[in-house]
Scaffold this active site. Structure first.
Site, PDB file in Angstrom:
ATOM      1  CD  GLU A 118      72.146  23.628  13.368  1.00 36.74           C
ATOM      2  OE1 GLU A 118      73.196  23.828  13.998  1.00 36.74           O
ATOM      3  OE2 GLU A 118      71.796  24.327  12.394  1.00 36.74           O
ATOM      4  CB  THR A 167      72.734  29.127  17.711  1.00 33.72           C
ATOM      5  OG1 THR A 167      73.400  29.626  16.560  1.00 33.72           O
ATOM      6  CG2 THR A 167      71.259  28.994  17.384  1.00 33.72           C
TER       7      THR A 167
END
Ligand code: HSE
Length: 310
Positions: free
Chosen positions: A131, A184
């Protein structure tokens, strides 16, 4: 040749309006499938990436599925090569936890391949390596619901404290995904560095209200709580027709509507599947009116998280 181990990890909606970086839930579908096997070489390699993929790195150290495998092998002192195949069920940069699903599926599959017997909390720390590559930050609000399933509260980050929130009344989720990519990493840079105290009070009140509403099955409380005064105002301009989509969703009976993660997907929650479908049509017609290609997903909140599938 050793056996293949394949794991599935579902897409997720994170933030859930009032829970920036601390709330998320799992969808039934779509999801990513990651297959791992020992190879004859000594390194971790990515053999194939298929499904809805744009250009994901084949270098395992830069790939969200590769990094957790590299770290887990190091941790378990396994000096064998591992080959990875990734089947993407959700596109990167779509706001429904694409990087998290790959990272979680890879970590779950590798744990089984090595027979490492790691707990979910431990698997989460390996998935986090993936992530970090995608988002640059340390947030687990997509990873943890993808791993555990259900509705997750990240009570704390240091140390990680993951809480599963029992949902008393079933709800349906509609996701409208404009066919565009928002990274993101980039959209996190748009967030305010500091937040006025009055906004903190509103956000914490709503977050607490949402948890209480989910646990008691109080739809009125859930609906009153689904507001984001921190991330949504800073990011909504990135999504075509966002304000109109949100109004259309609420008019069609949504309990609430906001960005899914950092967008571009937008989610709404509904009391029934039928209402969720109607909300999806209403939101989709707004995107049609601005000629924005999109997909609509209607899903329950899945209590099943990542799992070994073969
Ligand atoms: N909580 C994260 C963010 C989720 O909003 O940046 C990203 O998918």
């Amino acid at each position: 040749m050793d056996r293949d181990v394949a794991a599935y990890a579902p897409a997720t909606v994170s933030n859930v309006a009032c829970g920036f970086d601390i709330m998320g839930f799992a969808l039934d579908e779509p999801g990513d499938k990651v297959t791992v096997r020992f190879s004859r070489g000594k390194d971790v390699t990515i053999r194939r990436i298929s499904g809805c993929t744009s250009t994901l790195p084949m270098n395992p150290a830069r790939n969200t599925a590769g990094a957790p495998v590299i770290e887990m092998l190091k941790h378990c002192r396994v000096r064998r090569g591992v080959e990875i195949e990734i089947r993407k069920g959700l596109p990167a940069g779509s706001g429904i936890g694409s990087s998290a699903a790959s990272a979680v599926a890879a970590a779950v599959a590798c744990n089984a391949l090595l027979g490492a017997g790691l707990s979910k909390e431990e698997i989460l720390t390996f998935a986090l390596h993936g992530e970090k590559i995608a988002s640059g930050g340390v947030h687990v609000d997509n990873l943890s619901p993808s791993l555990w399933g259900g509705f997750i509260l990240v009570r704390g980050y240091d140390p990680l404290d993951i809480v599963q929130i029992p949902i008393s009344a079933p709800m349906w989720c509609v996701i409208v995904r404009p066919h565009m990519e928002i990274r993101t990493k980039e959209s996190r840079k748009m967030l305010p560095r500091t937040v006025p105290l009055s906004d903190v009070v509103r956000q914490t009140g709503n977050a607490a209200g949402l948890v209480a509403g989910l646990m008691s099955g109080d739809f009125g409380l859930i609906s009153r709580s689904l507001h984001d005064v921190i991330a949504e105002p800073a990011r909504r301009h990135l999504i075509p027709g966002f304000a109109d989509m949100k109004s259309a969703a609420l008019d069609a009976g949504a309990l609430g509507c906001s960005l899914s993660g950092s967008g571009p997907s937008v989610f709404a929650l509904a009391k029934s599947k039928r209402t969720a479908r109607q909300i999806g049509i209403a939101m989709g017609s707004i995107l049609n009116s601005v000629s924005c290609p999109h997909s609509v997903i209607v899903s329950g909140i899945s209590s099943a998280g990542a799992r070994i599938i073969s």
